[in-house]
Design an enzyme around this catalytic site. Structure first.
Site, PDB file in Angstrom:
ATOM      1  N   LYS A 104       0.731  -1.415   0.161  1.00  8.69           N
ATOM      2  CA  LYS A 104       0.076  -0.031   0.254  1.00  8.69           C
ATOM      3  C   LYS A 104       0.622   1.661   0.344  1.00  8.69           C
ATOM      4  O   LYS A 104       0.261   2.409  -0.840  1.00  8.69           O
ATOM      5  CB  LYS A 104      -0.666  -0.072   1.318  1.00  8.69           C
ATOM      6  CG  LYS A 104      -1.697  -1.330   1.048  1.00  8.69           C
ATOM      7  CD  LYS A 104      -2.946  -1.293   2.335  1.00  8.69           C
ATOM      8  CE  LYS A 104      -4.049  -2.738   1.916  1.00  8.69           C
ATOM      9  NZ  LYS A 104      -4.847  -2.375   3.481  1.00  8.69           N
ATOM     10  N   GLN A 143      -4.765  -1.682   9.855  1.00  8.69           N
ATOM     11  CA  GLN A 143      -4.832  -3.101   9.083  1.00  8.69           C
ATOM     12  C   GLN A 143      -5.225  -3.712  10.037  1.00  8.69           C
ATOM     13  O   GLN A 143      -4.811  -3.745  11.192  1.00  8.69           O
ATOM     14  CB  GLN A 143      -2.434  -3.675   8.857  1.00  8.69           C
ATOM     15  CG  GLN A 143      -2.831  -4.626   8.421  1.00  8.69           C
ATOM     16  CD  GLN A 143      -2.914  -4.253   6.404  1.00  8.69           C
ATOM     17  OE1 GLN A 143      -3.273  -3.372   6.504  1.00  8.69           O
ATOM     18  NE2 GLN A 143      -3.853  -5.885   5.947  1.00  8.69           N
ATOM     19  N   ASP A 189     -11.039   2.763   3.039  1.00  6.64           N
ATOM     20  CA  ASP A 189     -11.213   1.484   3.978  1.00  6.64           C
ATOM     21  C   ASP A 189     -13.090   1.429   3.841  1.00  6.64           C
ATOM     22  O   ASP A 189     -13.901   0.712   3.540  1.00  6.64           O
ATOM     23  CB  ASP A 189     -11.196   0.431   5.179  1.00  6.64           C
ATOM     24  CG  ASP A 189     -10.007   0.280   4.867  1.00  6.64           C
ATOM     25  OD1 ASP A 189      -8.982  -0.272   3.874  1.00  6.64           O
ATOM     26  OD2 ASP A 189      -9.201  -0.096   6.300  1.00  6.64           O
TER      27      ASP A 189
HETATM   28  N1  GUN Z   1      -6.862  -6.802   5.996  1.00 12.45           N
HETATM   29  C1  GUN Z   1      -7.245  -7.425   5.230  1.00 12.45           C
HETATM   30  N2  GUN Z   1      -8.217  -6.405   4.080  1.00 12.45           N
HETATM   31  C2  GUN Z   1      -8.008  -5.544   4.169  1.00 12.45           C
HETATM   32  C3  GUN Z   1      -8.328  -4.289   3.984  1.00 12.45           C
HETATM   33  O1  GUN Z   1      -8.706  -4.430   2.916  1.00 12.45           O
HETATM   34  N3  GUN Z   1      -7.733  -3.189   5.204  1.00 12.45           N
HETATM   35  C4  GUN Z   1      -7.230  -3.254   6.308  1.00 12.45           C
HETATM   36  N4  GUN Z   1      -7.856  -1.627   7.121  1.00 12.45           N
HETATM   37  N5  GUN Z   1      -7.138  -4.263   6.739  1.00 12.45           N
HETATM   38  C5  GUN Z   1      -7.176  -5.578   5.671  1.00 12.45           C
END
Ligand code: GUN
Length: 283
Positions: free
Chosen positions: A53, A97, A120
């Site tokens: 990311k 996350q 998100d």
């Molecule tokens: N963990 C797995 N996929 C995601 C996501 O799309 N966003 C976040 N914040 N955590 C994750």
């Protein structure tokens, strides 16, 4: 039939060029879209995702801030950090996350992020807005799937869509987005009695169960559009999806591979949401 491959990597690259152009235009207005990513603890997979990311942000000329907090971080410390970022004008998106260590309440964390920075799309306000078809941050994986369908020239309206998996992050919202575009949606999950009965009716089949090769050719209708959200490792340690790609691609009309399918689009939509938030901050 041999399925057409929906190349997520290629479609993501095209979208990222468009996003990068918009970032440049925004910079001329002295706004650099900024994403803060909070990583709590030492989950190996989470660290890998966070790095991807961050790299994507940097490649698009966005500001990226990584905040690493130790496993034993107290819930109130994490909430205080989010509050600080909520008020930071350089930050347009906040992503915590998941998963979080067990002693931290995930729902409380998500609800502490202000909806205007919830890139998100996990905050109940954004979920409610999505459900009612209002302007919202859409969750990145489902949003990415909708873009993959659109870019592949696939119309959703009137189609039977079957979603296997009902997570808050993927299954539930992708069903809603498909419904918003007039699909007839069925949800299947671990308690579904006869999975095949449903999946063989699917014009569009979305699978997110995180079990390697769970969906076989017998589960699908000839010519179906099959979207595989799973990321697993098979016995040989090789990356694979929830769909048995080799046999299903002989029968499907379209299929997404793993890797290079939904994954790159998920990151791309996170970038898109961060850019959208930065643009909306100018209003
Ligand atoms: N963990 C797995 N996929 C995601 C996501 O799309 N966003 C976040 N914040 N955590 C994750």
């Amino acid at each position: 039939m041999t399925a057409k491959i929906i190349n997520g990597k290629e479609i993501a690259a095209k979208k990222r060029i468009e996003i990068g152009e918009e970032v440049k235009q925004l910079k001329a207005k002295v706004v650099i879209p900024g994403l803060a990513v909070i990583l709590v603890g030492n989950n190996h997979a989470s660290r890998t995702y966070v790095n991807i990311k961050q790299k994507a942000c940097e490649e698009l000329g966005m500001y990226s801030l990584l905040i690493e907090m130790p496993e034993e971080t107290k819930e109130e410390e994490l909430l205080a950090k989010i509050e600080e970022l909520n008020g930071d004008p350089k930050i347009h998106g906040i992503l915590v996350q998941l998963p979080l260590p067990k002693h931290i309440d995930e729902k409380k964390v998500i609800e502490t992020i202000i909806p205007a920075k919830d890139v998100d799309g996990f905050h109940p306000i954004n979920i409610g807005r999505m459900m009612t078809g209002q302007n919202a941050f859409l969750p990145c994986a489902p949003y990415g799937i909708m873009v993959l369908l659109e870019e592949s020239g696939i119309s959703v309206s009137g189609k039977n869509a079957v979603v296997v998996g009902r997570s808050n992050i993927v299954g539930k919202p992708i069903g809603q987005l498909l419904l918003n575009q007039n699909a007839t949606v069925t949800y299947c999950h671990s308690k579904t009695k006869d999975l095949k009965l449903h999946t063989t009716q699917a014009d569009i089949l979305i699978v997110d169960v995180r079990i390697a090769n769970f969906i076989k050719a017998e589960h699908i209708k000839e010519g179906a559009i099959v979207i595989d959200v799973g990321i697993n490792r098979n016995e040989a340690g090789k990356l694979c999806g929830d769909v048995a790609f080799d046999e299903v691609s002989e029968k499907a009309g379209y299929i997404t591979p793993v890797p290079k399918g939904v994954g790159p689009m998920t990151i791309t939509m996170l970038m898109y949401n961060t850019l959208k938030s930065a643009k909306e901050s100018l209003r």
